[in-house]
Write an enzyme that holds these catalytic residues in place. Structure first.
Site, PDB file in Angstrom:
ATOM      1  N   VAL A 154     -19.446  21.155 -23.899  1.00  0.00           N
ATOM      2  CA  VAL A 154     -19.269  22.566 -24.257  1.00  0.00           C
ATOM      3  C   VAL A 154     -19.418  22.663 -25.778  1.00  0.00           C
ATOM      4  O   VAL A 154     -18.843  21.843 -26.523  1.00  0.00           O
ATOM      5  CB  VAL A 154     -17.876  23.091 -23.823  1.00  0.00           C
ATOM      6  CG1 VAL A 154     -17.675  24.538 -24.267  1.00  0.00           C
ATOM      7  CG2 VAL A 154     -17.705  22.963 -22.318  1.00  0.00           C
ATOM      8  N   TYR A 160      -9.572  13.977 -19.319  1.00  0.00           N
ATOM      9  CA  TYR A 160      -9.726  13.426 -17.965  1.00  0.00           C
ATOM     10  C   TYR A 160      -8.395  12.865 -17.449  1.00  0.00           C
ATOM     11  O   TYR A 160      -8.047  13.056 -16.282  1.00  0.00           O
ATOM     12  CB  TYR A 160     -10.819  12.350 -17.938  1.00  0.00           C
ATOM     13  CG  TYR A 160     -12.189  12.908 -18.251  1.00  0.00           C
ATOM     14  CD1 TYR A 160     -12.749  13.899 -17.445  1.00  0.00           C
ATOM     15  CD2 TYR A 160     -12.928  12.470 -19.352  1.00  0.00           C
ATOM     16  CE1 TYR A 160     -14.002  14.448 -17.731  1.00  0.00           C
ATOM     17  CE2 TYR A 160     -14.186  13.002 -19.645  1.00  0.00           C
ATOM     18  CZ  TYR A 160     -14.711  13.981 -18.830  1.00  0.00           C
ATOM     19  OH  TYR A 160     -15.931  14.522 -19.111  1.00  0.00           O
TER      20      TYR A 160
END
Lengths: 173, 173
Positions: free
Chosen positions: A95, A139
């Site tokens: 992003v 994550y």
């Protein structure tokens, strides 16, 4: 912030190519990018594509400083575990910096997980650099396991001359 | 020792399945094998197979103690680098213990490298456990780079409940 997640089309390859380079710059390896947007068009949008890609897009009025509305991507493909069967491998999740913190990265990751489930893949895998703490934390916070840390898996690569050497020694039978 | 390397056929899946388990036992993770030979037949020998496989076979008179003539395999598939394009990933390379030291493993590796070149892949990649010194030495002696050691790449996995959690949070737009 409004954003839309959708499957990439051939027309997105220039944007994907731009963001691949941005990601490589972030990873301190910009010199390693040898792929052109023409190659992405060929490899991802043919009869048996090498990859699939999701795109994050914002409305025109929220475009980036440079005028881009495609502001993130998740590029993935299918691999195979001889223990568990088909697996989704997330090669890139990116992003643009000015659009982070709005759930776009999480949205892309969840959409790829959805694809994995639809395709009956029981695993979603990826790799991350050990100094990339923001990504590792991202994550880990979502429950991912670091298999290098827990089981000791190492990545091994042949390329260039050492790959040619193997080819030259291939048996002829 | 005479041996022949050839592309696997559907009829080899029972042998491949047996050796997948042997390899998992060697890697101390036999409980992780959930794949049957029927699933290998389905996934590897369909219209768009998830993997390709090479087999090492010895003549009947050199069969194993248990009577097997298929004594090794290399199972691989195609992945994609957004820096370099198509890549071959070697998921498993295995030779039964009593047949090691005869160049079978090297032959299989070189044959997979040959496939990579034919398919215009500039990389052949794989992963190995850090305590598996014989394998790490085998690859290092042939010039492979350990990218976890040199660049810090870590394997990350979502599966089970944490994968389901992602799916449940996927945006609907």
């Amino acid at each position: 912030m409004n954003f839309k997640l959708r499957a990439a089309t051939k027309d997105d390859c220039k944007d994907i190519s731009r963001m691949i380079t941005e990601l490589a710059v972030y990873e301190n390896m910009p010199d390693q990018v040898k792929i052109s947007h023409e190659e992405l068009e060929r490899d991802g949008f043919c009869q048996n594509p090498f990859f699939e890609c999701l795109i994050a897009e914002v409305p025109e009025e929220q475009k980036s400083k440079e005028g881009f509305t495609v502001v993130g991507y998740a590029l993935y493909f299918y691999t195979y575990s001889t223990w568990m069967g088909p697996t989704v491998y997330l090669e890139d999740l990116y992003v643009m910096p000015e659009f982070r913190g709005n759930g776009i990265g999480k949205g892309l990751l969840c959409k790829v997980a959805e694809v994995a489930k639809k395709k009956q893949c029981v695993r979603l895998q990826l790799s991350v650099l050990n100094w990339n703490t923001p990504s590792r934390d991202f994550y880990a916070a979502k429950g991912a396991k670091d298999l290098t840390a827990t089981e000791g898996w190492h990545f091994i690569r042949f390329d260039g001359q050492n790959l040619d050497n193997l080819v030259n020694e291939a048996p002829t039978n």
